[in-house]
Design an enzyme around this catalytic site. Sequence first.
Site, PDB file in Angstrom:
ATOM      1  N   ARG A 160       0.822  -1.230   0.000  1.00 13.68           N
ATOM      2  CA  ARG A 160       0.000   0.000   0.000  1.00 13.68           C
ATOM      3  C   ARG A 160       0.853   1.276   0.000  1.00 13.68           C
ATOM      4  O   ARG A 160       0.533   2.278   0.659  1.00 13.68           O
ATOM      5  CB  ARG A 160      -0.945   0.029   1.214  1.00 13.68           C
ATOM      6  CG  ARG A 160      -1.941  -1.077   1.236  1.00 13.68           C
ATOM      7  CD  ARG A 160      -2.918  -1.075   0.063  1.00 13.68           C
ATOM      8  NE  ARG A 160      -3.675  -2.300   0.046  1.00 13.68           N
ATOM      9  CZ  ARG A 160      -3.311  -3.398  -0.639  1.00 13.68           C
ATOM     10  NH1 ARG A 160      -2.219  -3.406  -1.395  1.00 13.68           N
ATOM     11  NH2 ARG A 160      -4.044  -4.479  -0.600  1.00 13.68           N
TER      12      ARG A 160
ATOM     13  N   SER B 191     -10.870  -0.913   3.423  1.00 11.42           N
ATOM     14  CA  SER B 191     -10.189  -1.292   4.669  1.00 11.42           C
ATOM     15  C   SER B 191      -9.717  -0.034   5.381  1.00 11.42           C
ATOM     16  O   SER B 191      -8.990   0.768   4.795  1.00 11.42           O
ATOM     17  CB  SER B 191      -8.971  -2.171   4.367  1.00 11.42           C
ATOM     18  OG  SER B 191      -9.392  -3.340   3.730  1.00 11.42           O
TER      19      SER B 191
ATOM     20  N   GLU C 205      -5.164   2.957   6.888  1.00 10.04           N
ATOM     21  CA  GLU C 205      -4.901   2.856   5.442  1.00 10.04           C
ATOM     22  C   GLU C 205      -5.576   4.043   4.741  1.00 10.04           C
ATOM     23  O   GLU C 205      -5.055   4.581   3.777  1.00 10.04           O
ATOM     24  CB  GLU C 205      -5.465   1.538   4.897  1.00 10.04           C
ATOM     25  CG  GLU C 205      -5.284   1.414   3.394  1.00 10.04           C
ATOM     26  CD  GLU C 205      -5.543   0.014   2.875  1.00 10.04           C
ATOM     27  OE1 GLU C 205      -5.170  -0.965   3.561  1.00 10.04           O
ATOM     28  OE2 GLU C 205      -6.120  -0.097   1.787  1.00 10.04           O
TER      29      GLU C 205
HETATM   30  C1  LIG Z   1     -15.738  -0.589  -1.008  1.00  8.37           C
HETATM   31  C2  LIG Z   1     -14.246  -0.361  -1.142  1.00  8.37           C
HETATM   32  C3  LIG Z   1     -13.405  -1.428  -1.386  1.00  8.37           C
HETATM   33  C4  LIG Z   1     -12.019  -1.246  -1.497  1.00  8.37           C
HETATM   34  N1  LIG Z   1     -11.230  -2.325  -1.734  1.00  8.37           N
HETATM   35  C5  LIG Z   1      -9.901  -2.153  -1.871  1.00  8.37           C
HETATM   36  C6  LIG Z   1      -9.057  -3.264  -2.147  1.00  8.37           C
HETATM   37  O1  LIG Z   1      -9.493  -4.393  -2.292  1.00  8.37           O
HETATM   38  N2  LIG Z   1      -7.716  -3.039  -2.261  1.00  8.37           N
HETATM   39  C7  LIG Z   1      -7.184  -1.778  -2.120  1.00  8.37           C
HETATM   40  O2  LIG Z   1      -5.958  -1.642  -2.252  1.00  8.37           O
HETATM   41  N3  LIG Z   1      -7.964  -0.724  -1.848  1.00  8.37           N
HETATM   42  C8  LIG Z   1      -9.297  -0.863  -1.736  1.00  8.37           C
HETATM   43  N4  LIG Z   1     -10.088   0.209  -1.465  1.00  8.37           N
HETATM   44  C9  LIG Z   1      -9.468   1.536  -1.241  1.00  8.37           C
HETATM   45  C10 LIG Z   1      -9.289   2.404  -2.502  1.00  8.37           C
HETATM   46  O3  LIG Z   1     -10.278   2.090  -3.471  1.00  8.37           O
HETATM   47  C11 LIG Z   1      -7.904   2.225  -3.120  1.00  8.37           C
HETATM   48  O4  LIG Z   1      -6.894   2.605  -2.212  1.00  8.37           O
HETATM   49  C12 LIG Z   1      -7.736   3.049  -4.413  1.00  8.37           C
HETATM   50  O5  LIG Z   1      -6.499   2.747  -4.986  1.00  8.37           O
HETATM   51  C13 LIG Z   1      -7.808   4.548  -4.187  1.00  8.37           C
HETATM   52  O6  LIG Z   1      -7.931   5.159  -5.457  1.00  8.37           O
HETATM   53  P1  LIG Z   1      -8.649   6.576  -5.632  1.00  8.37           P
HETATM   54  O7  LIG Z   1      -8.534   6.961  -7.069  1.00  8.37           O
HETATM   55  O8  LIG Z   1     -10.005   6.573  -5.069  1.00  8.37           O
HETATM   56  O9  LIG Z   1      -7.675   7.488  -4.785  1.00  8.37           O
HETATM   57  P2  LIG Z   1      -8.043   8.593  -3.695  1.00  8.37           P
HETATM   58  O10 LIG Z   1      -8.731   7.974  -2.548  1.00  8.37           O
HETATM   59  O11 LIG Z   1      -8.735   9.732  -4.360  1.00  8.37           O
HETATM   60  O12 LIG Z   1      -6.570   9.032  -3.268  1.00  8.37           O
HETATM   61  C14 LIG Z   1      -5.718   8.148  -2.582  1.00  8.37           C
HETATM   62  C15 LIG Z   1      -4.312   8.767  -2.524  1.00  8.37           C
HETATM   63  O13 LIG Z   1      -3.791   8.817  -3.849  1.00  8.37           O
HETATM   64  C16 LIG Z   1      -3.378  10.138  -4.174  1.00  8.37           C
HETATM   65  N5  LIG Z   1      -3.616  10.320  -5.615  1.00  8.37           N
HETATM   66  C17 LIG Z   1      -4.778  10.111  -6.290  1.00  8.37           C
HETATM   67  N6  LIG Z   1      -4.596  10.336  -7.608  1.00  8.37           N
HETATM   68  C18 LIG Z   1      -3.297  10.700  -7.769  1.00  8.37           C
HETATM   69  C19 LIG Z   1      -2.483  11.065  -8.896  1.00  8.37           C
HETATM   70  N7  LIG Z   1      -2.977  11.109 -10.146  1.00  8.37           N
HETATM   71  N8  LIG Z   1      -1.185  11.373  -8.673  1.00  8.37           N
HETATM   72  C20 LIG Z   1      -0.666  11.355  -7.422  1.00  8.37           C
HETATM   73  N9  LIG Z   1      -1.371  11.021  -6.311  1.00  8.37           N
HETATM   74  C21 LIG Z   1      -2.674  10.699  -6.497  1.00  8.37           C
HETATM   75  C22 LIG Z   1      -4.234  11.048  -3.319  1.00  8.37           C
HETATM   76  O14 LIG Z   1      -3.602  12.291  -3.084  1.00  8.37           O
HETATM   77  C23 LIG Z   1      -4.342  10.220  -2.036  1.00  8.37           C
HETATM   78  O15 LIG Z   1      -3.240  10.440  -1.192  1.00  8.37           O
HETATM   79  C24 LIG Z   1     -11.475   0.058  -1.356  1.00  8.37           C
HETATM   80  C25 LIG Z   1     -12.329   1.151  -1.136  1.00  8.37           C
HETATM   81  C26 LIG Z   1     -13.700   0.950  -1.034  1.00  8.37           C
HETATM   82  C27 LIG Z   1     -14.590   2.145  -0.809  1.00  8.37           C
END
Ligand SMILES: Cc1cc2nc3c(=O)[nH]c(=O)nc-3n(C[C@H](O)[C@H](O)[C@H](O)COP(=O)(O)OP(=O)(O)OC[C@H]3O[C@@H](n4cnc5c(N)ncnc54)[C@H](O)[C@@H]3O)c2cc1C
Length: 316
Positions: A188, A238, A308
Amino acid sequence: MKQTNISEAVLRAAGRIEQITGPDRALRQEPMSKHTSFRIGGPAEMFVIANTEEELAEVLRICCEEQAEHILIGNGSNFLVSDEGYPGIMIRLGDGFDQVKMIEGTDTEVRAGAARLLSGVSSFLTERGLAGFEFASGIPGSIGGAVFMNAGAYGGEMKDVVASVRLMRPDGSEIIEMSGEEMGFSYRHSIVEESGLIVLSAALKLTKDDPAGIAARVADLQSRRNSKQPVNYPSAGSTFKRPVGGYAAALIDEAGLKGYTVGGAMVSEKHAGFVINAGGATCEDVLAVMRHVREEVYRNSGIMLEPEVRLINCEL
Ligand SMILES: Cc1cc2nc3c(=O)[nH]c(=O)nc-3n(C[C@H](O)[C@H](O)[C@H](O)COP(=O)(O)OP(=O)(O)OC[C@H]3O[C@@H](n4cnc5c(N)ncnc54)[C@H](O)[C@@H]3O)c2cc1C
């Protein structure tokens, strides 16, 4: 609760950014509850959508020149934003970053823009008979957020499929390319976290396989997710990272915390690893649940859980 203090620098930067994007893509006082999967969070002073690399470079340059607090948001699926909001510039990547296409001269490599959702990338790959990305199909994030977090599930992680990443320097001055190895992927985590680099797109390396077989694996993982996770409630997935030598969900369950509730926030009965917004939860409710969970798990097991979910303008 942290006090929100909108600095002069942010207001100056916001004024300049609005000149570039126009007011339709530079929203003032935009509620973050509209942009996070938790459906929680007060207003960002400015929420700006950058549609092109040039526009993004300009927005970053302004933020740096004005020394204005700013942060990238992907799909907001790992964000917990303070009830007070975010006293800075929240930057989201728009249409120009939402593509996925085959890389010319290869039949197993694709380039996906940072704003593209993992589900969309997964559909594209399934149709073309490209395997290796099934693990990510049900993670509700974007390519940018997934690279940042080295998102993973069911034995796979971004590290396994990312061949290289196109990134912008934090001040918008330059675009660079880094190989998957250079990205410093670990559990992560990637180098993006400490470098402040912005992910523009990622080249993914897959393997050829039968589309029907890939589709079946994606469907199987989705049904496993639906049966184990509280997918009908807003959450950020998570809440805590997997600690060394254990699983957060198991430790929370063993501490008897399933169903533990403060206000609208609750440790899911279905999956103890998730804090859910069971209805009208505030950020403070979620933080109170998280603090209690950490204390109780530590008392019960001697293990200190680390969040996380990204805490924005708030702390445990
Ligand atoms: C129902 C549910 C299930 C999930 N299951 C999983 C799972 O199985 N495995 C898992 O790993 N995660 C899971 N997640 C968590 C999440 O979906 C992941 O961590 C995902 O990768 C976050 O992506 P996001 O685009 O929503 O990022 P955001 O939440 O918008 O941002 C996360 C971080 O990334 C940074 N960021 C975003 N875009 C960029 C960019 N272009 N450049 C630089 N930094 C950036 C942001 O500043 C922030 O610090 C889950 C979430 C939910 C709600």
